[in-house]
Design a protein around this motif. Sequence first.
Motif, PDB file in Angstrom:
ATOM      1  N   VAL A  86       0.841  -1.199   0.000  1.00 24.66           N
ATOM      2  CA  VAL A  86       0.000   0.000   0.000  1.00 24.66           C
ATOM      3  C   VAL A  86       0.878   1.252   0.000  1.00 24.66           C
ATOM      4  O   VAL A  86       0.636   2.197  -0.766  1.00 24.66           O
ATOM      5  CB  VAL A  86      -0.971   0.002   1.203  1.00 24.66           C
ATOM      6  CG1 VAL A  86      -1.611   1.363   1.405  1.00 24.66           C
ATOM      7  CG2 VAL A  86      -2.030  -1.065   1.026  1.00 24.66           C
ATOM      8  N   VAL A  87       1.908   1.257   0.822  1.00 20.76           N
ATOM      9  CA  VAL A  87       2.835   2.393   0.852  1.00 20.76           C
ATOM     10  C   VAL A  87       3.529   2.537  -0.496  1.00 20.76           C
ATOM     11  O   VAL A  87       3.686   3.651  -1.012  1.00 20.76           O
ATOM     12  CB  VAL A  87       3.860   2.237   1.997  1.00 20.76           C
ATOM     13  CG1 VAL A  87       4.987   3.250   1.886  1.00 20.76           C
ATOM     14  CG2 VAL A  87       3.170   2.355   3.358  1.00 20.76           C
ATOM     15  N   GLU A  88       3.914   1.431  -1.090  1.00 23.85           N
ATOM     16  CA  GLU A  88       4.588   1.462  -2.392  1.00 23.85           C
ATOM     17  C   GLU A  88       3.669   2.039  -3.472  1.00 23.85           C
ATOM     18  O   GLU A  88       4.102   2.852  -4.300  1.00 23.85           O
ATOM     19  CB  GLU A  88       5.051   0.053  -2.784  1.00 23.85           C
ATOM     20  CG  GLU A  88       5.833  -0.003  -4.068  1.00 23.85           C
ATOM     21  CD  GLU A  88       7.215   0.600  -3.980  1.00 23.85           C
ATOM     22  OE1 GLU A  88       7.887   0.669  -5.024  1.00 23.85           O
ATOM     23  OE2 GLU A  88       7.642   1.022  -2.895  1.00 23.85           O
ATOM     24  N   VAL A  89       2.412   1.631  -3.466  1.00 22.90           N
ATOM     25  CA  VAL A  89       1.454   2.153  -4.450  1.00 22.90           C
ATOM     26  C   VAL A  89       1.297   3.661  -4.270  1.00 22.90           C
ATOM     27  O   VAL A  89       1.270   4.412  -5.246  1.00 22.90           O
ATOM     28  CB  VAL A  89       0.096   1.424  -4.337  1.00 22.90           C
ATOM     29  CG1 VAL A  89      -0.992   2.141  -5.128  1.00 22.90           C
ATOM     30  CG2 VAL A  89       0.231  -0.023  -4.804  1.00 22.90           C
ATOM     31  N   GLN A  90       1.216   4.126  -3.033  1.00 25.36           N
ATOM     32  CA  GLN A  90       1.096   5.567  -2.780  1.00 25.36           C
ATOM     33  C   GLN A  90       2.338   6.315  -3.258  1.00 25.36           C
ATOM     34  O   GLN A  90       2.233   7.376  -3.867  1.00 25.36           O
ATOM     35  CB  GLN A  90       0.863   5.833  -1.290  1.00 25.36           C
ATOM     36  CG  GLN A  90       0.604   7.285  -0.968  1.00 25.36           C
ATOM     37  CD  GLN A  90      -0.661   7.828  -1.602  1.00 25.36           C
ATOM     38  OE1 GLN A  90      -1.709   7.234  -1.511  1.00 25.36           O
ATOM     39  NE2 GLN A  90      -0.567   8.960  -2.276  1.00 25.36           N
ATOM     40  N   ARG A  91       3.504   5.742  -3.002  1.00 23.00           N
ATOM     41  CA  ARG A  91       4.744   6.379  -3.472  1.00 23.00           C
ATOM     42  C   ARG A  91       4.790   6.417  -4.999  1.00 23.00           C
ATOM     43  O   ARG A  91       5.220   7.420  -5.587  1.00 23.00           O
ATOM     44  CB  ARG A  91       5.967   5.642  -2.923  1.00 23.00           C
ATOM     45  CG  ARG A  91       6.112   5.839  -1.408  1.00 23.00           C
ATOM     46  CD  ARG A  91       7.442   5.397  -0.879  1.00 23.00           C
ATOM     47  NE  ARG A  91       8.460   6.259  -1.459  1.00 23.00           N
ATOM     48  CZ  ARG A  91       9.679   5.858  -1.796  1.00 23.00           C
ATOM     49  NH1 ARG A  91      10.044   4.621  -1.587  1.00 23.00           N
ATOM     50  NH2 ARG A  91      10.540   6.688  -2.332  1.00 23.00           N
ATOM     51  N   LEU A  92       4.354   5.334  -5.646  1.00 24.56           N
ATOM     52  CA  LEU A  92       4.308   5.315  -7.112  1.00 24.56           C
ATOM     53  C   LEU A  92       3.345   6.371  -7.635  1.00 24.56           C
ATOM     54  O   LEU A  92       3.669   7.100  -8.577  1.00 24.56           O
ATOM     55  CB  LEU A  92       3.881   3.934  -7.613  1.00 24.56           C
ATOM     56  CG  LEU A  92       4.961   2.872  -7.622  1.00 24.56           C
ATOM     57  CD1 LEU A  92       4.343   1.500  -7.881  1.00 24.56           C
ATOM     58  CD2 LEU A  92       6.012   3.184  -8.665  1.00 24.56           C
ATOM     59  N   PHE A  93       2.162   6.449  -7.039  1.00 25.03           N
ATOM     60  CA  PHE A  93       1.185   7.445  -7.454  1.00 25.03           C
ATOM     61  C   PHE A  93       1.770   8.852  -7.331  1.00 25.03           C
ATOM     62  O   PHE A  93       1.678   9.650  -8.262  1.00 25.03           O
ATOM     63  CB  PHE A  93      -0.090   7.315  -6.607  1.00 25.03           C
ATOM     64  CG  PHE A  93      -1.058   8.441  -6.819  1.00 25.03           C
ATOM     65  CD1 PHE A  93      -1.822   8.514  -7.964  1.00 25.03           C
ATOM     66  CD2 PHE A  93      -1.185   9.443  -5.868  1.00 25.03           C
ATOM     67  CE1 PHE A  93      -2.706   9.567  -8.170  1.00 25.03           C
ATOM     68  CE2 PHE A  93      -2.065  10.497  -6.056  1.00 25.03           C
ATOM     69  CZ  PHE A  93      -2.827  10.555  -7.212  1.00 25.03           C
ATOM     70  N   ASN A  94       2.375   9.146  -6.191  1.00 27.76           N
ATOM     71  CA  ASN A  94       2.972  10.470  -5.984  1.00 27.76           C
ATOM     72  C   ASN A  94       4.061  10.762  -7.008  1.00 27.76           C
ATOM     73  O   ASN A  94       4.142  11.876  -7.542  1.00 27.76           O
ATOM     74  CB  ASN A  94       3.533  10.596  -4.565  1.00 27.76           C
ATOM     75  CG  ASN A  94       2.451  10.629  -3.510  1.00 27.76           C
ATOM     76  OD1 ASN A  94       1.293  10.927  -3.785  1.00 27.76           O
ATOM     77  ND2 ASN A  94       2.817  10.300  -2.288  1.00 27.76           N
ATOM     78  N   ALA A  95       4.893   9.782  -7.292  1.00 29.21           N
ATOM     79  CA  ALA A  95       5.973   9.976  -8.271  1.00 29.21           C
ATOM     80  C   ALA A  95       5.414  10.210  -9.674  1.00 29.21           C
ATOM     81  O   ALA A  95       5.911  11.066 -10.417  1.00 29.21           O
ATOM     82  CB  ALA A  95       6.906   8.770  -8.263  1.00 29.21           C
ATOM     83  N   ILE A  96       4.384   9.472 -10.032  1.00 26.17           N
ATOM     84  CA  ILE A  96       3.780   9.631 -11.361  1.00 26.17           C
ATOM     85  C   ILE A  96       3.134  11.002 -11.498  1.00 26.17           C
ATOM     86  O   ILE A  96       3.338  11.701 -12.500  1.00 26.17           O
ATOM     87  CB  ILE A  96       2.765   8.497 -11.629  1.00 26.17           C
ATOM     88  CG1 ILE A  96       3.504   7.167 -11.794  1.00 26.17           C
ATOM     89  CG2 ILE A  96       1.902   8.806 -12.850  1.00 26.17           C
ATOM     90  CD1 ILE A  96       2.604   5.944 -11.753  1.00 26.17           C
ATOM     91  N   VAL A  97       2.365  11.403 -10.494  1.00 26.98           N
ATOM     92  CA  VAL A  97       1.707  12.721 -10.547  1.00 26.98           C
ATOM     93  C   VAL A  97       2.757  13.832 -10.609  1.00 26.98           C
ATOM     94  O   VAL A  97       2.626  14.778 -11.384  1.00 26.98           O
ATOM     95  CB  VAL A  97       0.747  12.911  -9.350  1.00 26.98           C
ATOM     96  CG1 VAL A  97       0.278  14.349  -9.237  1.00 26.98           C
ATOM     97  CG2 VAL A  97      -0.448  11.979  -9.489  1.00 26.98           C
ATOM     98  N   THR A  98       3.803  13.707  -9.811  1.00 25.56           N
ATOM     99  CA  THR A  98       4.871  14.708  -9.833  1.00 25.56           C
ATOM    100  C   THR A  98       5.522  14.772 -11.211  1.00 25.56           C
ATOM    101  O   THR A  98       5.771  15.859 -11.742  1.00 25.56           O
ATOM    102  CB  THR A  98       5.924  14.403  -8.749  1.00 25.56           C
ATOM    103  OG1 THR A  98       5.289  14.463  -7.464  1.00 25.56           O
ATOM    104  CG2 THR A  98       7.078  15.385  -8.793  1.00 25.56           C
ATOM    105  N   ALA A  99       5.793  13.624 -11.809  1.00 24.66           N
ATOM    106  CA  ALA A  99       6.400  13.591 -13.146  1.00 24.66           C
ATOM    107  C   ALA A  99       5.488  14.251 -14.177  1.00 24.66           C
ATOM    108  O   ALA A  99       5.952  15.023 -15.025  1.00 24.66           O
ATOM    109  CB  ALA A  99       6.709  12.149 -13.550  1.00 24.66           C
ATOM    110  N   ILE A 100       4.210  13.967 -14.097  1.00 24.82           N
ATOM    111  CA  ILE A 100       3.258  14.562 -15.049  1.00 24.82           C
ATOM    112  C   ILE A 100       3.211  16.073 -14.896  1.00 24.82           C
ATOM    113  O   ILE A 100       3.331  16.818 -15.870  1.00 24.82           O
ATOM    114  CB  ILE A 100       1.855  13.938 -14.870  1.00 24.82           C
ATOM    115  CG1 ILE A 100       1.866  12.481 -15.348  1.00 24.82           C
ATOM    116  CG2 ILE A 100       0.800  14.756 -15.607  1.00 24.82           C
ATOM    117  CD1 ILE A 100       0.613  11.705 -14.977  1.00 24.82           C
TER     118      ILE A 100
END
Length: 116
Positions: A86-100
Motif C-alpha cells: 500500500v505504501v509502495e502504491v502511494q509512493r508510485l502514485f505520488n511519483a507519477i503525478v509529480t512527473a506529469i
Amino acid sequence: MALDLKDTANLFVNSIGTAVKNVTGQDAPAIEGFAQNQLQSLAHQSALITGMIEANQFTDDELKFYLIGLKQMAMGFAQTLIGMIVVEVQRLFNAIVTAIYTSINTLAKVALPLPV
C-alpha cells in the motif's frame, strides 16, 4: 508554436517511466528481502513443527499452541506485506503525478502546483 504531440507524449512516457523506475528500484529490493526473510522463518518454523508432529513430541494442547502461533506468524507476514505494498502504491502514485505535473510545467512554461 504548437507542441509536436508525438514528441510530447514520448516525453511523458519517459518522465513517468523514470519516476516509476526510481521508486521501484529503491523499494523493490527491500520488500523482496523482507519477504524472503519472512518466508524462510515460516518455512523453518513449519519444518520444526512437522518434525515434532512426526516424532510424536507434542501434547494435543502444545500442538494447538504451535499451530496457532504458525497461523499468527503467517497472518503477520501477510498483513505487513500488504502494508508495504500500500505504501509502495502511494509512493508510485505520488511519483507519477509529480512527473506529469513537472512535465506539463516545463512544456507549457507554467507553474501548476502539485495536487495535494
